[in-house]
Design an enzyme around this catalytic site. Structure first.
Site, PDB file in Angstrom:
ATOM      1  N   ASN A   1      -4.386   6.471  -1.134  1.00  0.00           N
ATOM      2  CA  ASN A   1      -3.774   6.824  -0.171  1.00  0.00           C
ATOM      3  C   ASN A   1      -2.804   8.064   0.067  1.00  0.00           C
ATOM      4  OD1 ASN A   1      -5.110   4.568   1.084  1.00  0.00           O
ATOM      5  ND2 ASN A   1      -3.513   3.332   1.243  1.00  0.00           N
TER       6      ASN A   1
ATOM      7  N   GLU B   1      -6.602  -0.589  -7.543  1.00  0.00           N
ATOM      8  CA  GLU B   1      -5.420   0.265  -8.156  1.00  0.00           C
ATOM      9  C   GLU B   1      -4.285  -0.689  -8.714  1.00  0.00           C
ATOM     10  OE1 GLU B   1      -5.200   4.583  -5.591  1.00  0.00           O
ATOM     11  OE2 GLU B   1      -3.722   2.961  -4.827  1.00  0.00           O
TER      12      GLU B   1
ATOM     13  N   HIS C   1      -3.136  -2.972  -6.036  1.00  0.00           N
ATOM     14  CA  HIS C   1      -3.514  -2.579  -4.729  1.00  0.00           C
ATOM     15  C   HIS C   1      -4.879  -2.794  -4.440  1.00  0.00           C
ATOM     16  CE1 HIS C   1      -3.770   0.815  -1.745  1.00  0.00           C
ATOM     17  NE2 HIS C   1      -3.619  -0.258  -1.096  1.00  0.00           N
TER      18      HIS C   1
ATOM     19  N   SER D   1       0.715  -1.300  -0.152  1.00  0.00           N
ATOM     20  CA  SER D   1       0.069   0.327  -0.013  1.00  0.00           C
ATOM     21  C   SER D   1       0.921   1.418  -0.117  1.00  0.00           C
ATOM     22  CB  SER D   1      -1.093  -0.192   1.406  1.00  0.00           C
ATOM     23  OG  SER D   1      -0.363  -0.442   2.276  1.00  0.00           O
TER      24      SER D   1
HETATM   25  P1  NAI Z   1      -1.003  -9.242   7.834  1.00  0.00           P
HETATM   26  O1  NAI Z   1       0.038  -8.991   8.775  1.00  0.00           O
HETATM   27  O2  NAI Z   1      -2.426  -9.556   8.105  1.00  0.00           O
HETATM   28  O3  NAI Z   1      -0.647 -10.429   6.879  1.00  0.00           O
HETATM   29  C1  NAI Z   1       0.632 -10.769   6.371  1.00  0.00           C
HETATM   30  C2  NAI Z   1       0.852 -12.213   6.210  1.00  0.00           C
HETATM   31  O4  NAI Z   1       2.151 -12.413   5.645  1.00  0.00           O
HETATM   32  C3  NAI Z   1       0.881 -12.897   7.363  1.00  0.00           C
HETATM   33  O5  NAI Z   1      -0.089 -14.102   7.622  1.00  0.00           O
HETATM   34  C4  NAI Z   1       2.417 -13.500   7.462  1.00  0.00           C
HETATM   35  O6  NAI Z   1       2.518 -14.668   8.244  1.00  0.00           O
HETATM   36  C5  NAI Z   1       2.744 -13.706   5.942  1.00  0.00           C
HETATM   37  N1  NAI Z   1       4.192 -13.399   5.605  1.00  0.00           N
HETATM   38  C6  NAI Z   1       5.029 -12.721   5.987  1.00  0.00           C
HETATM   39  N2  NAI Z   1       6.241 -12.824   5.609  1.00  0.00           N
HETATM   40  C7  NAI Z   1       6.190 -14.015   4.685  1.00  0.00           C
HETATM   41  C8  NAI Z   1       6.832 -14.792   3.543  1.00  0.00           C
HETATM   42  N3  NAI Z   1       8.157 -14.470   3.656  1.00  0.00           N
HETATM   43  N4  NAI Z   1       6.176 -15.568   2.723  1.00  0.00           N
HETATM   44  C9  NAI Z   1       4.765 -15.909   2.910  1.00  0.00           C
HETATM   45  N5  NAI Z   1       4.169 -15.350   3.714  1.00  0.00           N
HETATM   46  C10 NAI Z   1       4.681 -14.572   4.700  1.00  0.00           C
HETATM   47  O7  NAI Z   1      -1.040  -8.027   6.593  1.00  0.00           O
HETATM   48  P2  NAI Z   1      -2.114  -7.537   5.754  1.00  0.00           P
HETATM   49  O8  NAI Z   1      -2.812  -6.412   6.386  1.00  0.00           O
HETATM   50  O9  NAI Z   1      -2.667  -8.476   5.102  1.00  0.00           O
HETATM   51  O10 NAI Z   1      -1.209  -6.650   4.763  1.00  0.00           O
HETATM   52  C11 NAI Z   1      -0.322  -7.338   3.589  1.00  0.00           C
HETATM   53  C12 NAI Z   1      -0.048  -6.414   2.584  1.00  0.00           C
HETATM   54  O11 NAI Z   1      -1.291  -5.480   2.186  1.00  0.00           O
HETATM   55  C13 NAI Z   1       0.889  -5.307   3.290  1.00  0.00           C
HETATM   56  O12 NAI Z   1       1.867  -4.909   2.070  1.00  0.00           O
HETATM   57  C14 NAI Z   1      -0.049  -4.004   3.353  1.00  0.00           C
HETATM   58  O13 NAI Z   1       0.602  -2.792   3.334  1.00  0.00           O
HETATM   59  C15 NAI Z   1      -1.119  -4.428   2.180  1.00  0.00           C
HETATM   60  N6  NAI Z   1      -2.431  -3.650   2.222  1.00  0.00           N
HETATM   61  C16 NAI Z   1      -3.121  -3.784   3.576  1.00  0.00           C
HETATM   62  C17 NAI Z   1      -4.223  -3.208   3.624  1.00  0.00           C
HETATM   63  C18 NAI Z   1      -4.943  -3.405   5.241  1.00  0.00           C
HETATM   64  O14 NAI Z   1      -6.031  -2.644   5.273  1.00  0.00           O
HETATM   65  N7  NAI Z   1      -4.561  -4.236   5.716  1.00  0.00           N
HETATM   66  C19 NAI Z   1      -4.974  -2.560   2.423  1.00  0.00           C
HETATM   67  C20 NAI Z   1      -4.314  -2.586   1.446  1.00  0.00           C
HETATM   68  C21 NAI Z   1      -2.749  -3.154   1.320  1.00  0.00           C
END
Ligand code: NAI
Ligand code: 3HC
Length: 714
Positions: A484, A446, A434, A414
C-alpha cells in the site's frame, strides 16, 4: 554412468533410480546417465524390462530451470533432451516409468518416452512450462496429444495445470495406479508386460482426431488463452505447437516445437517468470530466522471482527481445515458476517469451485462467538476490527487477558503501526498479518514484523501462510507496509493525470494494456473511494504545505460518489456493476482543474504508463533502501499477488531492470523537473542507474556479501 543414476536388478527387471535432490531435475549429465543405463539393460540378456523411478520426494520436476539462464546468456550451449528421449523410446526392451510426487515438464516428457507409465495415487503429472513463459521443449506437445487427445493436451500445455494420477489414468496417460509400494508394483507390472511389444507414444495416431474437430478445439483454446492469460505469449505458442502434432509428422512437429520453445525461452516474459519462480522460493529465506527456528503448532484459531476481512479470513482457515472462532460485538454484526460467509460459499458451489459436502464441512469449522470465553484454547488470533488505533489497542489488551501464554496475536491492520503490541504484556507474540481483499481469494499475505515480534512467531506465520495456500512475504513496519505504501504514489499519479487533462478511461485503459488486471481508477471504485478519503482527512495535518496533492477523488467523495458501493465513483455503474464513462465526472474534473489553474494537455498512453509504473518503482527503491523489504524480488511478488501486476513483466522492480535503470532514472528525473518534490529520485535507484546495475544484481550482491539484514521494524 554417474552419481545421478543407480541401477539394481530385481529378478529380471532393471531398476534405474534417478537421484538428483531435491526434485530430480534433469540437470546436465542426468539424461545421459539414464540413456547409458537403458543401453546397459538392453545389452544384458538376464534383464527383460526396466523400471525408471525417482529417489526422494518426487519422480522428476522437469528440466533444470537454473540452466535456462545460463543458456540464454550464452554461458552454456543449448541442450536438447529430444535425442535422449528417442533413445529410451527406441529401447528394444520395454521401459516402465514409475511416478510418485510430480512428473512435471521434462519429467512428464521423460515419462511419455517410456513405453508404460504407472503411478502412486497421489502423484501429479503436468506440463507447467507456460508458467515459466516457455512451452514443453522435449516433444511434450507432440507425444501428449497422441496419448490423451488434442483437447486435453492443448489444455494441459496452454494452461499448465497439473492432473492427478487417477485422472491421468482415466485419460490414458497412466497405465496403472499402484496402491501400496510403488517400486514393488512397478516391478510386478514390468514382469507382466516384459514379453509384449513395447508401444511407442510417437507412433500412436488414434487420438489425434479429425481436422474439423481440431479446428474447433484450437479456436476455443486461443480464445481462452487470450482471455485468461491476457498478454502472455507462451500459451499461444503452446497451442501452435500442439497444432503441429496434428498437421505434421512427429519429427517435423518436434522441430516446430523446438523453434517455438527457443523463441519463448529467449523472451523477456520467460526471464521475468523464471525470476518469480526462484523469487518465490527465496521468500522463506529470512537472514535472522533460520530454517530450523521452532514453530508454534497451530490447531485452533480465532478471528476478531466478522466484517469484509474477518469473514474472508475465517474462510481461509476453514478451507485449510483449521477450526476457527469468529467473534464480533453483537448478534446483528455476527449474523451479518456469517450470512456473507454462507453466501460466499454458496456462490463457490454454484460456480463449481467447491462441492456442497466440502462447504458443509468448512462451515462446521467456523464457530460464531460473542465473548472471548473460548479464546483460551486458540494458538493464533487475527484481529480484523475497524481501522483505528484506540480500538485496536483495546482489543489487543482484551486478547492479552483472554489468550493462553504463547498464543500469537496478529493484526490485519492495513495502515497502523504494529506497535499495537504495546497494549499487551507479550509484544513478542504480536505481528501483522495483512491479508488482501477478498481474503479468501487473494494469495498475498504481508507478514509485518513488529519491533519485538519473536523469531518463532515470524517462522510460524511464514509456515502458516503456505498451509493456508497464501504467499507470505515478510515486510517491515512502515506506513502502508510495502504494497500500500507503493500503491499511494501509483494512484496519486493516476489522479494527477486526470487532473492534467487525461480521460478517466484513457488512464485505466493504458494500464490495462500494460497488463494490469484493472486500471487504478476502476480499482479505487471497487475498493471504495471513501476509504482513502477518510484516511486522508485524518492525516491532512501531516501533509507538507506547498506539495501538490490530488483533489478530484476527495471532491467526488464529497458528492457521495464512493465508487461501486454507491453506483457512482470515477465511473457510473449499472445494476450488473458494469462501468460506464460518466460525462458528469469529466465535466466536473475539467471545471475543478480550471479553478486550480492546472494547464490541460493531451497525454499519451506512454506517459500514463511511465508516470504510474515509475511511481511504483521509485517508491519501491526507497522501501528497499530503507529495508522495509528484504529484496527487490519480494516487492515484485507482492505486486503480482496482491495488486494484479502482470506476472510476465516480473513485477515493478524487474520491469524496471528490463527497461534499463538508466532509462527509468532519466525519465524520473524528467518528472522531477516537471512535477518537483514528489518525484525526487530514490537514492538507491540513482546509484544503481549510475553504476550500470540492476535491482536483481543488488539482491544478489546483498545476499552474497551477507548484507541482507532483518527488515526494518522501527
Ligand atoms: P469492516 O467494517 O467490514 O468490519 C469490521 C468488523 O469489526 C465489523 O463487523 C465490526 O462489527 C467488528 N468489530 C468492531 N469492533 C469490534 C470489537 N471490539 N470486537 C469484535 N468485533 C468488532 O472492516 P474490514 O474492511 O473488514 O476491515 C477490518 C480490518 O482489516 C481493518 O483494520 C482494515 O484496515 C483491514 N483491511 C481491510 C481491507 C479491505 O479491503 N477492506 C484490506 C486489508 C486490510
Ligand atoms: N529445476 C531446478 N530447480 C528446481 C526445479 C527445477 N525444475 N523445481 C524445483 N526446483 C528447486 C527449487 O528452486 C527449490 O530450491 P531451493 O530449495 O534451493 O529453494 C527446490 O527445488 C524445492 O522446490 P520447491 O520449494 O518448489 O518444493 P516443493 O516440494 O514445494 O514443490 C515441485 C516441488 C512441485 C516439483 C515444484 O518445485 C515445482 O513445481 N517445480 C517446477 C516444475 C516445473 O516448472 N517444471 C518444468 C520445468 S521447464 C521444463 O521442464 C522444460 C522442458 O519441457 C524441456
Amino acid at each position: 554412468m554417474n552419481n545421478f543414476v543407480k541401477v539394481s536388478r530385481h529378478d529380471g527387471v532393471a531398476v534405474i533410480t534417478i537421484d538428483n535432490p531435491p526434485v530430480n531435475a534433469l540437470s546436465p549429465g542426468l539424461p545421459e546417465a539414464i540413456g547409458a543405463a537403458i543401453d546397459e539393460m538392453n545389452a544384458d540378456p538376464a534383464v527383460k524390462a526396466a523400471v525408471v523411478i525417482g529417489a526422494g520426494r518426487t519422480f522428476v520436476a522437469g528440466a533444470d530451470i537454473k540452466e535456462f539462464g545460463k543458456m540464454t546468456s550464452g554461458a552454456t550451449p543449448r541442450r536438447s533432451l529430444l535425442p535422449f528421449l528417442l533413445r529410451i523410446e527406441d529401447s528394444r526392451k520395454p521401459v516402465v516409468m514409475a511416478i510418485h510426487g510430480a512428473a512435471f515438464g521434462g519429467g512428464l516428457e521423460l515419462a511419455m518416452a517410456g513405453h508404460y507409465r504407472v503411478a502412486s495415487p497421489t502423484a501429479q503429472v503436468g506440463q507447467p512450462e507456460v508458467k515459466l513463459g516457455i512451452i514443453p521443449g522435449a516433444a511434450g506437445t507432440q507425444r501428449l496429444p497422441r496419448l490423451v487427445g488434442v483437447a486435453k493436451a492443448v489444455e494441459m500445455c496452454a494452461e499448465g495445470k497439473p492432473v492427478s494420477a487417477p485422472d491421468a489414468a482415466a485419460l490414458g496417460l497412466i497405465d496403472r495406479v499402484i496402491d501400496g509400494d510403488l517400486l514393488t508394483g512397478a516391478v510386478a507390472f514390468a514382469r507382466e508386460i516384459a514379453d509384449m511389444p513395447a508401444p511407442k507414444a510417437r507412433e500412436r495416431m488414434g487420438k489425434l482426431g479429425t481436422l474439423v474437430e481440431n479446428a474447433a478445439i484450437l479456436a476455443a483454446a486461443h480464445d481462452a488463452a487470450r482471455k485468461k492469460q491476457r498478454g502472455m505469449k507462451a500459451p499461444l505458442a503452446a497451442i501452435e505447437a500442439v497444432e503441429a502434432a496434428i498437421t505434421m509428422p512427429f519429427e517435423e512437429g518436434c522441430q516446430a516445437e523446438q523453434k517455438l520453445f527457443t523463441e519463448c525461452l529467449f523472451s523477456d516474459q520467460s526471464k521475468a517468470l523464471i525470476h518469480i519462480f526462484f523469487g518465490e522460493r527465496e521468500l522463506a529465506k529470512i537472514p535472522d530466522v533460520p530454517k530450523e527456528t521452532p514453530v508454534i503448532p497451530v490447531n485452533r484459531v480465532a478471528v476478531v471482527g466478522s466484517g469484509t476481512m474477518g469473514g474472508g479470513i475465517a474462510m481461509v482457515f476453514a478451507n485449510a481445515g483449521i477450526p476457527v472462532l469468529l467473534k464480533d460485538v453483537d448478534e446483528a454484526a455476527l449474523d451479518l458476517g456469517m450470512e456473507k460467509i454462507r453466501k460466499n460459499y454458496a456462490s463457490s458451489v454454484q460456480r463449481g469451485r467447491f462441492k456442497q459436502a466440502f462447504v458443509d464441512e468448512r462451515l462446521r469449522l467456523i464457530t460464531p462467538a460473542l465473548s472471548y470465553d473460548a479464546f483460551s484454547d486458540v494458538d493464533i488470533v487475527v484481529e480484523a476490527v475497524f481501522e483505528g488505533m484506540a480500538l485496536k489497542k483495546s482489543v489487543f489488551a482484551d486478547l492479552d487477558r483472554a489468550c493462553k501464554p504463547g498464543a500469537i496475536l496478529a493484526s490485519n491492520t492495513s495502515t497502523l503501526n504494529i506497535e499495537i503490541a504495546g497494549a499487551t504484556s507479550r509484544p513478542e507474540a504480536v505481528i501483522g498479518t495483512h491479508f488482501f481483499s477478498p481474503a479468501n481469494v487473494m494469495r498475498l499475505l504481508e507478514i509485518v514484523r513488529g519491533k519485538k515480534s519473536s523469531k518463532e512467531v515470524i517462522a510460524t506465520c511464514m509456515q502458516l501462510s503456505k498451509r493456508l495456500g497464501k504467499i507470505g512475504v515478510l515486510v517491515g513496519n512502515c506506513r502502508g507496509f510495502v504494497g500500500n505504501r507503493m500503491f499511494g504514489p501509483y494512484r496519486r499519479e493516476a489522479q494527477f493525470l486526470v487532473e492534467e487533462g487525461a480521460d478517466v478511461e484513457a488512464v485505466d485503459k493504458a494500464l490495462v494494456e500494460f497488463g494490469n488486471a484493472m486500471g487504478p481508477l476502476a480499482t479505487g471504485d471497487l475498493a471504495g473511494l471513501d476509504v482513502g478519503w477518510r484516511i486522508r482527512k485524518e492525516y491532512r495535518h501531516l501533509e507538507k504545505p506547498g506539495i501538490r496533492q490530488p483533489f478530484a477523488e476527495d471532491r467526488l467523495c464529497e458528492l457521495g460518489r464512493y465508487g461501486q458501493k454507491t453506483m457512482k465513483g470515477w465511473y457510473r455503474y449499472d445494476e450488473n456493476r458494469r462501468a460506464n464513462v460518466d460525462p458528469e465526472v469529466t465535466a466536473l474534473v475539467r471545471k475543478w482543474s480550471a479553478e486550480a489553474e492546472i494547464p490541460q494537455r493531451q497525454i499519451s498512453a506512454e506517459e500514463i504508463v511511465d508516470r504510474c509504473i515509475y511511481a511504483l518503482v521509485n517508491e519501491g527503491a526507497r522501501i528497499l533502501e530503507e529495508r522495509f523489504a528484504l529484496r527487490a524480488v519480494d516487492i515484485d511478488i507482492i505486486y503480482l499477488n496482491g495488486y494484479g501486476f502482470p506476472a510476465y513483466r516480473g513485477g515493478p522492480m524487474w520491469h524496471a531492470d528490463t527497461v534499463g535503470l538508466p532509462k527509468v532514472y532519466q525519465r524520473i528525473c524528467e518528472f522531477h523537473h516537471q512535477h518537483r518534490e514528489l518525484w525526487a529520485p530514490a537514492p538507491l535507484l540513482k546509484r544503481l542507474a549510475e553504476s550500470g546495475k540492476t535491482f536483481a544484481e543488488f539482491d544478489r550482491e546483498q545476499s552474497a556479501a551477507g548484507l541482507l539484514e532483518r527488515v526494518n521494524s522501527a
